[in-house]
Scaffold this motif. Structure first.
Motif, short mmCIF file in Angstrom:
data_model
loop_
_atom_site.label_atom_id
_atom_site.label_comp_id
_atom_site.label_asym_id
_atom_site.label_seq_id
_atom_site.Cartn_x
_atom_site.Cartn_y
_atom_site.Cartn_z
N LYS A 45 50.12 -9.18 46.24
CA LYS A 45 50.36 -7.81 46.71
C LYS A 45 51.81 -7.38 46.51
CE LYS A 45 46.59 -7.98 50.01
NZ LYS A 45 46.19 -7.92 51.43
N ASP A 46 52.63 -8.24 45.91
CA ASP A 46 54.04 -7.90 45.71
C ASP A 46 54.20 -6.87 44.60
OD1 ASP A 46 54.63 -9.76 47.64
OD2 ASP A 46 55.34 -11.29 46.25
N ARG A 47 55.24 -6.06 44.74
CA ARG A 47 55.56 -5.10 43.69
C ARG A 47 56.28 -5.84 42.55
NH1 ARG A 47 58.68 0.03 45.59
NH2 ARG A 47 56.59 0.51 46.32
N PRO A 48 55.86 -5.66 41.30
CA PRO A 48 56.51 -6.36 40.19
C PRO A 48 57.97 -5.94 40.05
CG PRO A 48 54.48 -5.29 39.47
CD PRO A 48 54.76 -4.81 40.85
N PRO A 49 58.87 -6.90 39.87
CA PRO A 49 60.28 -6.55 39.66
C PRO A 49 60.46 -5.88 38.31
CG PRO A 49 59.95 -8.91 39.38
CD PRO A 49 58.64 -8.34 39.83
N ARG A 50 61.49 -5.05 38.20
CA ARG A 50 61.77 -4.36 36.93
C ARG A 50 63.22 -4.59 36.55
NH1 ARG A 50 58.16 0.22 35.70
NH2 ARG A 50 56.45 0.10 37.17
N LEU A 51 63.42 -4.97 35.31
CA LEU A 51 64.76 -5.14 34.75
C LEU A 51 64.76 -4.53 33.36
CD1 LEU A 51 65.72 -8.86 35.54
CD2 LEU A 51 66.46 -6.83 36.75
N GLU A 77 65.19 -13.40 45.09
CA GLU A 77 63.98 -14.07 45.60
C GLU A 77 63.05 -14.55 44.50
OE1 GLU A 77 62.91 -9.76 45.00
OE2 GLU A 77 64.67 -10.87 45.65
N ALA A 78 63.46 -14.41 43.24
CA ALA A 78 62.60 -14.78 42.10
C ALA A 78 62.19 -16.24 42.15
CB ALA A 78 63.32 -14.49 40.79
N ARG A 79 60.94 -16.49 41.73
CA ARG A 79 60.42 -17.85 41.57
C ARG A 79 60.13 -18.03 40.09
NH1 ARG A 79 57.53 -15.22 45.63
NH2 ARG A 79 57.72 -16.10 47.72
N LEU A 80 60.89 -18.87 39.42
CA LEU A 80 60.70 -19.08 37.98
C LEU A 80 59.56 -20.07 37.77
CD1 LEU A 80 64.46 -19.33 37.02
CD2 LEU A 80 62.99 -17.32 36.98
N CYS A 81 58.70 -19.77 36.82
CA CYS A 81 57.49 -20.57 36.66
C CYS A 81 57.10 -20.70 35.19
CB CYS A 81 56.33 -19.92 37.44
SG CYS A 81 55.87 -18.27 36.82
N LEU A 118 60.66 -29.75 29.13
CA LEU A 118 59.33 -30.30 28.84
C LEU A 118 58.56 -29.54 27.78
CD1 LEU A 118 58.13 -31.10 32.47
CD2 LEU A 118 59.01 -32.69 30.76
N THR A 119 59.23 -28.67 27.04
CA THR A 119 58.52 -27.94 26.00
C THR A 119 59.45 -27.63 24.83
OG1 THR A 119 57.18 -25.97 25.54
CG2 THR A 119 59.02 -25.67 27.04
N THR A 120 58.83 -27.45 23.68
CA THR A 120 59.58 -27.01 22.50
C THR A 120 59.54 -25.48 22.41
OG1 THR A 120 57.56 -27.30 21.19
CG2 THR A 120 59.12 -29.13 21.21
N GLN A 121 58.73 -24.85 23.29
CA GLN A 121 58.64 -23.39 23.31
C GLN A 121 59.99 -22.80 23.71
OE1 GLN A 121 55.57 -21.59 22.90
NE2 GLN A 121 54.70 -23.53 22.26
N ALA A 122 60.33 -21.67 23.12
CA ALA A 122 61.55 -20.95 23.51
C ALA A 122 61.14 -19.54 23.92
CB ALA A 122 62.54 -20.91 22.35
N PRO A 123 60.70 -19.37 25.18
CA PRO A 123 60.19 -18.07 25.59
C PRO A 123 61.28 -17.00 25.56
CG PRO A 123 60.50 -19.50 27.49
CD PRO A 123 60.75 -20.33 26.27
N PHE A 124 60.92 -15.82 25.02
CA PHE A 124 61.90 -14.73 25.02
C PHE A 124 61.83 -13.95 26.33
CE2 PHE A 124 58.06 -12.69 23.52
CZ PHE A 124 58.12 -11.41 24.05
N GLU A 125 60.78 -14.19 27.11
CA GLU A 125 60.64 -13.56 28.42
C GLU A 125 60.99 -14.58 29.50
OE1 GLU A 125 56.72 -10.79 27.85
OE2 GLU A 125 56.49 -12.95 27.57
N VAL A 126 61.43 -14.10 30.64
CA VAL A 126 61.62 -14.97 31.80
C VAL A 126 60.35 -14.85 32.65
CG1 VAL A 126 62.98 -15.43 33.88
CG2 VAL A 126 64.13 -14.74 31.76
N TRP A 127 59.69 -15.98 32.88
CA TRP A 127 58.42 -16.00 33.61
C TRP A 127 58.71 -16.10 35.10
CZ3 TRP A 127 53.27 -16.86 31.31
CH2 TRP A 127 53.28 -16.68 29.92
N VAL A 128 58.16 -15.15 35.87
CA VAL A 128 58.42 -15.04 37.29
C VAL A 128 57.10 -14.98 38.04
CG1 VAL A 128 59.52 -13.61 39.07
CG2 VAL A 128 60.56 -13.79 36.82
N LEU A 154 60.60 -9.55 31.44
CA LEU A 154 59.96 -10.44 32.40
C LEU A 154 58.49 -10.58 32.10
CD1 LEU A 154 61.45 -9.09 35.78
CD2 LEU A 154 62.28 -11.01 34.41
N LYS A 155 57.97 -11.76 32.33
CA LYS A 155 56.52 -11.99 32.31
C LYS A 155 56.15 -12.31 33.75
CE LYS A 155 52.45 -12.70 30.45
NZ LYS A 155 51.70 -11.62 29.81
#
Length: 200
Positions: free
Chosen positions: A102-108, A73-77, A87-97, A113-114
């Motif tokens: 009120k949702d519980r943060p997912p854990r991996l 159900e993840a929404r990547l953002c 659209l960016t030169t950034q190379a994020p080491f985290e996956v932004w979700v 994850l960010k």
């Protein structure tokens, strides 16, 4: 009888990244998974998520595939969406979700994850389905991602938001009308206005 390594290889060729449950369903015993990893026939990306050795996945795609497997159900953002849209030169080491307030943060255990909290229409608007490897993932659209970058400029940096806006317009990946629409949904019309008027 088909060798477990051959079963795993065939399944990974089809899907790119597989869960242990899929391997077990295909005929690989759970006890064989660690042996296949030790023998170099499988690569463990995260708990219960495997791929083939030498798989040609970019770092961001590898992480996104694990997220798609473990959190359907993840929404990547934000930075992850920008990277997937090119659209960016950034190379994020985290996956932004994105998650609800009120949702519980997912854990991996991997990838890192960010997690960013959204509410109402800002959470549900502008989602698209993208194919990464052989999986479908939900990603915010170009226009929504740009508006989100302005909304969360304290997290991503105003320079990243402006770069995203400039690149979206240059590549004609989003129309001015779409950008205004999502700016209103994200309540950043006043903040985006001078940059949009200067670049449009």
């Amino acid at each position: 009888m088909t060798h477990p390594a051959a079963i795993a290889k065939a399944l990974i060729q089809q899907k790119g990244v597989v869960r242990s449950r899929e391997l077990v369903d295909a005929g690989v015993a759970r006890s064989q998974l660690s042996r296949l990893v030790a023998a170099g026939d499988l690569v463990r990306l995260a708990r219960g998520v495997y791929t083939a050795p030498g798989a040609t996945l970019a770092g961001v795609e590898e992480g996104v595939l694990v997220v798609a497997e473990r959190i359907p159900e993840a929404r990547l953002c934000l930075l992850t969406a920008l990277r997937l849209h090119g659209l960016t030169t950034q190379a994020p080491f985290e996956v932004w979700v994105a998650i609800g307030n009120k949702d519980r943060p997912p854990r991996l255990d991997w990838p890192p994850l960010k997690v960013v909290r959204f509410s109402g229409e800002a959470l549900t608007a502008g989602l698209e389905s993208h194919a990464i490897g052989n999986r479908q993932v939900r990603v915010t659209s170009v226009a929504k991602t740009v508006a989100d970058c302005f909304k969360f400029r304290s997290l991503v940096g105003l320079d990243v938001a402006i770069e995203a806006l400039r690149e979206a317009l240059r590549a004609r990946a989003a129309s001015v009308d779409e950008l205004w629409r999502y700016a209103a949904i994200c309540r950043v019309t006043r903040i985006m206005r001078p940059y949009l008027e200067a670049l449009a």
